[in-house]
Scaffold this active site. Structure first.
Site, mmCIF file in Angstrom:
data_model
loop_
_atom_site.group_PDB
_atom_site.id
_atom_site.type_symbol
_atom_site.label_atom_id
_atom_site.label_comp_id
_atom_site.label_asym_id
_atom_site.label_seq_id
_atom_site.Cartn_x
_atom_site.Cartn_y
_atom_site.Cartn_z
ATOM 1 N N GLU A 212 0.817 -1.213 0.000
ATOM 2 C CA GLU A 212 0.000 0.000 0.000
ATOM 3 C C GLU A 212 0.850 1.263 0.000
ATOM 4 O O GLU A 212 0.336 2.363 0.201
ATOM 5 C CB GLU A 212 -0.945 0.010 1.205
ATOM 6 N N LYS A 344 -15.866 -1.727 4.407
ATOM 7 C CA LYS A 344 -15.314 -1.969 3.076
ATOM 8 C C LYS A 344 -16.455 -2.493 2.214
ATOM 9 O O LYS A 344 -16.911 -3.628 2.418
ATOM 10 C CB LYS A 344 -14.222 -3.039 3.153
HETATM 11 C C1 2PG Z 1 -7.117 -4.144 6.023
HETATM 12 C C2 2PG Z 1 -6.892 -3.864 4.552
HETATM 13 C C3 2PG Z 1 -6.266 -2.520 4.303
HETATM 14 P P1 2PG Z 1 -6.762 -5.878 2.891
HETATM 15 O O1 2PG Z 1 -6.848 -5.238 6.531
HETATM 16 O O2 2PG Z 1 -7.655 -3.290 6.726
HETATM 17 O O3 2PG Z 1 -5.055 -2.351 4.967
HETATM 18 O O4 2PG Z 1 -6.109 -4.881 3.964
HETATM 19 O O5 2PG Z 1 -7.426 -5.074 1.861
HETATM 20 O O6 2PG Z 1 -5.620 -6.713 2.386
HETATM 21 O O7 2PG Z 1 -7.756 -6.693 3.668
HETATM 22 MG MG MG Z 2 -7.701 -4.689 8.566
#
Ligand code: 2PG
Ligand code: MG
Length: 435
Positions: A212, A344
């Site tokens: 990232e 998300k």
């Molecule tokens: C998280 C995300 C962003 P990933 O764990 O919060 O850092 O990671 O998208 O790989 O789940």
């Molecule tokens: Mg996380």
């Protein structure tokens, strides 16, 4: 007269006339799904699905072809089943669109259509509806209510699944608590980011960046990583904890479960109590204001114990633990297993389900952090969701790489466009008693 009347009707016709899915590529060079929607009035909306690396077991499915990489089936679902179902529906009726996607899929985790297909379509419809009304997406979402720019949570060091498991902690981030505006928060973070780079260079440990964009974590222990971040904050001229605080995403499901945790650095094996004590010890020793997934996604009693011990003074975020699920947020509120939710949209697969999780968390007085994934693109939707829904916080990754900077820069534009009405959530966005 007739012609004018006809034109007005046409301009306001927000029914969907075209849906197109296509394969595009994300920041890790992996295929992903883009959806584009056109309305009868001519307005268009477009969105791209992101993809995680450290994924919760209960997340909606990111549908991949048999090779584990391709998105041919997910794209075909957009162009086939989904397009057929949503055609003629009103893009302004987001909930109806999302309910149609949920029932067309028919599974509990979007296994049939793929959450990468549904989230791209759901967000594209939202963009099209906002565009039809001539509004920036955040204003369309705000529905006339006043909004605040979110407090940004910005990665300085990457780790865990985003850095070949070089250290156990996945995200070492900062929150500029003394900032009075989003613009100032970014400026403060830039200073910390570069100070951290200088410390790594001086120690002969500069090795580039993780997934990232945070500095590669060339450390001998997790504690050394946190200590370096504290030094970077001080070197940048800020009081650690007071002006700039640390936020950690432990992502503990990546190296453990309720049955036990095995840390790669130091080769420590811990039971749930031991893991809880370890992170509580970090909270006691370092200026940490927020911690995400300190225990694994199945470690309910561990999360409850941890929140009972630290929930009054630190934000405790459920990411893999909650997977943007309203049902899991409801249970965790009852359990007192966290005091904040990471949101998300691709973890659940639609805008409406993301909103449901947010509404429940907000009503409980929890912190709400809209978040990017480690696999991202130029898509800016989450910045508008965080602002338009007045979530209070935004997590996008580091302070480099254009898939990240595009989002921070969009928030700057939104802040500027608000002019005298600008408000910044700042430290008040944290669900803490003494802020
Ligand atoms: C998280 C995300 C962003 P990933 O764990 O919060 O850092 O990671 O998208 O790989 O789940
Ligand atoms: Mg996380």
């Amino acid at each position: 007269m007739t012609a004018i009347f006809w034109m007005n009707t046409k301009m306001s016709d927000t029914s969907i006339v075209k849906i197109k899915g296509r394969r595009v590529w994300d920041s890790r060079g992996r295929a992903t799904v883009e959806a584009e929607i056109e309305l009868a009035c001519g307005a268009r909306g477009r969105a791209i699905a992101p993809a995680g690396a450290s994924r919760g077991a209960r997340e909606a499915i990111d549908l991949r072809d048999a090779d584990g990489m391709g998105v041919t089936d997910a794209v075909a679902n957009v162009n086939g089943l989904i397009a057929k179902t949503l055609l003629d529906m009103d893009a302004c009726k987001q909930e109806e669109i999302d309910r149609a996607l949920i029932s067309l899929d028919g599974t509990l985790n979007k296994a049939r259509l793929g959450a990468n297909a549904t989230v791209a379509v759901s967000l594209a419809a939202l963009h099209a509806a906002a565009s039809a009304q001539g509004l920036p997406l955040f204003r369309y979402l705000a529905q006339g209510k006043s909004v605040r720019l979110p407090l940004p949570e910005i990665q300085i060091f990457g780790g865990g699944a985003h850095a070949g498991r070089r250290i156990d902690i996945q995200d070492l981030m900062v929150m500029a608590l003394a900032a009075k505006s989003f613009d100032e928060a970014l400026e403060m973070t830039a200073r910390v980011y570069h100070a951290a780079g200088e410390l790594m260079r001086d120690a002969g440990k500069l090795r580039g960046v993780a997934d990232e964009g945070g500095w590669w974590p060339e450390f001998d222990s997790n504690e050394e990583a946190i200590e370096t971040l504290v030094r970077a904050i001080a070197r940048a001229g800020f009081v650690p904890g007071d002006e700039v605080a640390i936020s950690l995403d432990i992502a503990a499901s990546e190296f453990g479960s309720s049955k036990g945790y095995r840390l790669g650095l130091g080769g420590k094996s811990l039971d749930s109590d031991g893991m809880c004590e370890l992170v509580l010890d970090w909270l006691a020793r370092y200026p940490i204001a927020s911690v995400e997934d300190p225990l694994a996604e199945d470690d309910r009693t561990g999360m409850m114990r941890f929140t009972a011990a630290a929930g009054q003074r630190v934000q405790i975020i459920g990411d893999d633990y909650l997977t943007t699920s309203a049902a899991r947020v409801r249970d965790a509120i009852a359990d007192r297993a966290c005091n904040a939710v990471l949101l998300k949209p691709n973890q659940c697969g639609t805008v409406t389900e993301t909103r449901e999780a947010l509404d429940l968390a907000k009503a409980a007085g929890w912190g709400c952090i809209v978040s990017a994934r480690s696999g991202e693109t130029e898509d800016l939707s989450i910045v508008h969701l965080a602002t338009g829904w007045d979530a209070g916080q935004l997590k996008v990754g580091s302070f480099t790489r254009s898939e990240r900077m595009a989002k921070w820069n969009e928030a700057l534009r939104i802040e500027e466009s608000l002019g005298a009405d600008t408000r910044f959530a700042g430290r008040a966005a944290l669900p803490l008693k003494q802020t």
